[in-house]
Design an enzyme around this catalytic site. Sequence first.
Site, mmCIF file in Angstrom:
data_model
loop_
_atom_site.group_PDB
_atom_site.id
_atom_site.type_symbol
_atom_site.label_atom_id
_atom_site.label_comp_id
_atom_site.label_asym_id
_atom_site.label_seq_id
_atom_site.Cartn_x
_atom_site.Cartn_y
_atom_site.Cartn_z
ATOM 1 C CD GLU A 50 15.421 -14.909 3.211
ATOM 2 O OE1 GLU A 50 14.276 -15.411 3.575
ATOM 3 O OE2 GLU A 50 15.958 -13.873 3.485
ATOM 4 C CG ASP A 67 -1.713 1.112 1.265
ATOM 5 O OD1 ASP A 67 -2.619 1.300 0.417
ATOM 6 O OD2 ASP A 67 -1.564 2.063 2.202
#
Length: 521
Positions: free
Chosen positions: A240, A199
Amino acid sequence: MSHQWWRQAAIYQVYPRSFADADGDGIGDLAGVRARLGHLRDLGIDAIWFSPWYPSPMADAGYDVADYRDIDPTFGTLDEARELITEAHQLGIRSIVDVVPNHCSDQHEWFKEALGARPGDPVRDRFWFRTGRGPLPPNDWQSTFGGPAWTQVPDGEWYLHLFAPEQPDFNWDNPEVRSEFEDILRFWFDLGVDGIRIDSAAMCVKDPELGEIREGEPHPYVDRDGTHEIYRAWRRIAEEYAEPRALIGEVWLADAERFARYLRPDEMHTAFNFDFLGCPWDAKALRKVIDDTLASHAVVGAPSTWVLSNHDVTRHVTRYGRADTAFDFALRGARHGRPTDLALGTRRARAAALLTTSLPGSVYVYQGEELGLPEVEDLSDEVRDDPMYTRSGGADPGRDGCRVPLPWSADLTGPSWLPQPPSWAALSVAAQQDHPGSMLTLYRAALAGRRALAGPMTWLEAPADVLAFARPGGFVCVINLSAAAVPLPPHEQVLLSSGSLAEGQLPPDTAVWLRTIDSPA
């Protein structure tokens, strides 16, 4: 779909408060979403983006987050969220959660701790506490929601809030803030979430000198160069995982080159295309936005996104039924309540659905768009909940009109936190479910058909105010934005049309998908 699913996904925005209510209290909840996963599967979407579902006082519809690692009890529990994510995965649907990094709620533990501390205490450095200019705030910055962007606390200091006073801004120069959000990302990724929507992504970093907004100088709190290191760090975290998580940005920038910097290979994967969302229903304007979008994204190797509506803007059925079909926040108040031809707006919205779903890249569907819902513009002052409305003194009607709960059945007599218009009974899921000419049926067909599309688009010659383009494999999309019917190009088969076709003519405000004669069988 591959690990790069976000390149061509159909993503459905769920606004939890208004999507589906399972317990009958008039407010949507996670149990309601779980009960309606079949609707989303049948619709043909690839992922759900959940607007904020965190604990919140709801000063700004959940974008004032009190706890980033839990679920608001109004919606359910963290265990329910985990089950929802799992059940969606079983249906082949990924999940995206909204992360709000610019600000939190004034009920967040960090901010309550800061308010209880004295000026100069390190806990206040997580936010923007400053001394004023005598009786005035530290500078003249204004809130996005109207009024000053500063609020004074009893000890005399002021804190910054670029949105509502209940939404204090984090200080991203503080390492604790950066570490906290990196941990929040890992929390949700470990829970099974496939991506995040960021956002107000370009607003996190501020000028440490709190300089005023001056033409020709870098903006003091929008698109600061230091913002990019935040998302480079987040991208490293996303990668990751065995299946890398996706970073999707809400980036409101007019400068296409600056916008594209957020989509470099080591930053976000995609960002919302607000130029397309706000574009008028005009062939030349749409073609320019499409060309500019594809060109700016190609430079950084990022996929384009195509968006017609969301939880912040006037629904496009209403916009497209007006004389001025563009969307502009600054003009929303002036345009609110103007005469709207909903039949025309619906016809254009149907055509726009075929346009957006056939363009290369990912497409977003805001809840209710698949039903052809218009904006609700006659809400009474008593039920309006948006701070944009209250802080502007009513000059801005706010965003409540696009957030009215969805009509699942024709019975609209039950409780609803915002009233549903009686006319929505005919637009309910139940009313459209088995209707061959309904908006819902059209969206299902378009989202199913787009799965066969791949590769770039090529513009074709077309009459004035008509757009036509091809995709590999003999696919052609034609959209007539003119005032008169035009002949269909030579074709072997009509795959899908947004309206009735007659005698080889494409009527005004209608789109069609064709298979051309020389295409493979």
